[in-house]
Scaffold this motif. Structure first.
Motif, PDB file in Angstrom:
ATOM      1  N   THR A 119       0.855  -1.242  -0.050  1.00 57.60           N
ATOM      2  CA  THR A 119       0.122  -0.182   0.045  1.00 57.60           C
ATOM      3  C   THR A 119       0.879   1.269  -0.060  1.00 57.60           C
ATOM      4  N   ALA A 120       0.997   1.918  -0.974  1.00 56.30           N
ATOM      5  CA  ALA A 120       1.505   3.276  -1.227  1.00 56.30           C
ATOM      6  C   ALA A 120       0.640   4.445  -0.874  1.00 56.30           C
ATOM      7  N   VAL A 121       1.006   5.241  -0.094  1.00 53.01           N
ATOM      8  CA  VAL A 121       0.068   6.432   0.295  1.00 53.01           C
ATOM      9  C   VAL A 121       0.712   7.672  -0.250  1.00 53.01           C
ATOM     10  N   SER A 122       0.271   8.529  -1.185  1.00 51.79           N
ATOM     11  CA  SER A 122       0.547   9.714  -1.586  1.00 51.79           C
ATOM     12  C   SER A 122       1.482   9.587  -2.803  1.00 51.79           C
ATOM     13  N   VAL A 123       2.481   8.637  -2.585  1.00 52.55           N
ATOM     14  CA  VAL A 123       3.720   8.705  -3.573  1.00 52.55           C
ATOM     15  C   VAL A 123       3.422   7.596  -4.576  1.00 52.55           C
ATOM     16  N   PRO A 124       3.469   7.685  -5.944  1.00 52.49           N
ATOM     17  CA  PRO A 124       3.611   6.753  -6.957  1.00 52.49           C
ATOM     18  C   PRO A 124       4.504   6.119  -7.258  1.00 52.49           C
ATOM     19  N   HIS A 125       4.702   5.022  -8.178  1.00 54.64           N
ATOM     20  CA  HIS A 125       6.079   4.215  -8.386  1.00 54.64           C
ATOM     21  C   HIS A 125       6.955   5.101  -8.737  1.00 54.64           C
ATOM     22  N   PRO A 126       8.373   5.233  -8.188  1.00 51.87           N
ATOM     23  CA  PRO A 126       9.437   6.087  -8.567  1.00 51.87           C
ATOM     24  C   PRO A 126       9.874   6.479  -9.836  1.00 51.87           C
ATOM     25  N   ALA A 127       9.504   5.167 -10.612  1.00 53.60           N
ATOM     26  CA  ALA A 127       9.845   5.610 -12.058  1.00 53.60           C
ATOM     27  C   ALA A 127       8.817   6.457 -12.818  1.00 53.60           C
ATOM     28  N   ALA A 236       2.141  12.120 -12.270  1.00 50.66           N
ATOM     29  CA  ALA A 236       2.948  10.817 -11.536  1.00 50.66           C
ATOM     30  C   ALA A 236       2.034   9.598 -11.306  1.00 50.66           C
ATOM     31  N   VAL A 237       0.829   9.882 -10.791  1.00 43.84           N
ATOM     32  CA  VAL A 237      -0.126   9.125 -10.414  1.00 43.84           C
ATOM     33  C   VAL A 237      -0.544   8.090 -11.588  1.00 43.84           C
ATOM     34  N   ASP A 238      -0.857   8.963 -12.869  1.00 40.26           N
ATOM     35  CA  ASP A 238      -1.479   8.266 -13.877  1.00 40.26           C
ATOM     36  C   ASP A 238      -0.429   7.242 -14.628  1.00 40.26           C
ATOM     37  N   GLY A 239       0.970   7.568 -14.206  1.00 39.69           N
ATOM     38  CA  GLY A 239       2.027   7.024 -14.879  1.00 39.69           C
ATOM     39  C   GLY A 239       2.235   5.813 -14.269  1.00 39.69           C
ATOM     40  N   THR A 240       1.648   5.387 -13.228  1.00 41.36           N
ATOM     41  CA  THR A 240       2.065   4.171 -12.079  1.00 41.36           C
ATOM     42  C   THR A 240       1.742   2.940 -12.685  1.00 41.36           C
ATOM     43  N   PRO A 241       0.472   2.602 -13.308  1.00 36.74           N
ATOM     44  CA  PRO A 241      -0.073   1.311 -13.701  1.00 36.74           C
ATOM     45  C   PRO A 241       0.988   0.800 -14.664  1.00 36.74           C
ATOM     46  N   ARG A 242       1.693   1.299 -15.528  1.00 35.43           N
ATOM     47  CA  ARG A 242       2.640   0.508 -16.347  1.00 35.43           C
ATOM     48  C   ARG A 242       3.897  -0.055 -15.732  1.00 35.43           C
TER      49      ARG A 242
END
Length: 280
Positions: A119-127, A236-242
């Protein structure tokens, strides 16, 4: 369990819940301590989970090594693995906020065999965050990361009485919680030494072995983001699913600031408990 060691380093830990419960690790962010998780930790403990919330590297007085290279994300991850080992846990649920989310992402990416749910809160995947820095307004929102690279300057400004609390308030934190966090760091061997340890997480970013942490995550993942966050953009959030190959869910909290565990702990606890249940 109130502490554990990794080599010469000793970390403070707060434990809640039954010792035989499924272990959940709560990782705090900047500039906070395990105290920021108290309401969420109590809810998880009441549900039967064994909750362990460490004061991480730089925040625990006994785990404050010299030099910024000692704060690379790989070291932060190995600190958490050492906590799981000390707790006798082969696998854990991991929940991280802010910088704690970065460590949680890295733990799931580099040691997937140890993580049941993320569970990541506030911060999306670093990449996804790094890409957004170059392609969206995320670069402007992250101005403070560049400021923190200046030796000793941030410590002088934020280390004045009320300086850190004032900065947190400008980022949306409540006055009460901002004062709590400043006092908690000051109690850890003095505010300025604690600030150096905390800010070294930012200063170590150029030395990460896994640049941008461009590693996919297969762990069942929940990302909780709030649209009132002044530090993290929707791009940044929207780029996380990939970057997530396993089950993935995004939950957006409307009208909530960056400080989700403090501002809406009950809602966050509900989401975390629901997510933990998916691993049953």
């Amino acid at each position: 369990m109130d502490s554990y060691t990794r080599g010469a380093l000793r970390f403070d830990v707060t434990e809640h819940g039954p010792s035989d419960g499924e272990p959940v690790l709560l990782l705090h962010g900047f500039p906070q301590t395990a105290a920021s998780w108290e309401p969420v930790a109590r809810r998880l403990a009441d549900a039967g989970y064994r909750v362990l919330a460490p004061d991480q590297r730089g925040y625990s007085v006994g785990a404050r090594p010299e030099g910024r290279r000692a704060y690379r994300v790989e070291e932060l991850v190995d600190d958490v693995v050492a906590l799981a080992d000390a707790a006798g846990a082969g696998t854990v649920h991991v929940v991280g906020h802010d910088w704690g989310a970065v460590v949680a992402w890295a733990l799931a990416a580099l040691h997937p065999e140890r993580v049941r749910t993320l569970t990541a809160v506030s911060v999306p995947h670093p990449a996804a965050f790094v890409k957004a820095m170059a392609t969206s307004r995320q670069g402007a929102l992250s101005w403070y990361m560049y400021f923190f690279q200046l030796p000793a300057v941030a410590e002088r400004l934020l280390g004045r009485p009320g300086g850190l609390a004032a900065a947190a308030r400008r980022a949306g934190q409540s006055p009460e919680k901002a004062r709590r966090d400043e006092a908690a760091l000051a109690a850890k061997g003095g505010l300025r030494p604690a600030l150096t340890g905390a800010i070294n997480w930012y200063r170590a970013m150029p030395f990460w072995e896994h640049k941008g942490l461009q590693v996919t995550v297969a762990t069942p993942t929940l990302l909780v983001w709030s649209d009132g966050d002044v530090a993290i953009s929707r791009a940044a959030v929207d780029g996380t699913p990939r970057w997530v190959t396993g089950p993935y869910r995004l939950e957006v909290l409307s009208g909530v600031s960056h400080w989700i565990p403090d501002e809406t702990p009950e809602r966050l606890a509900d989401l975390v408990l629901e997510h933990l249940g998916t691993a049953a």
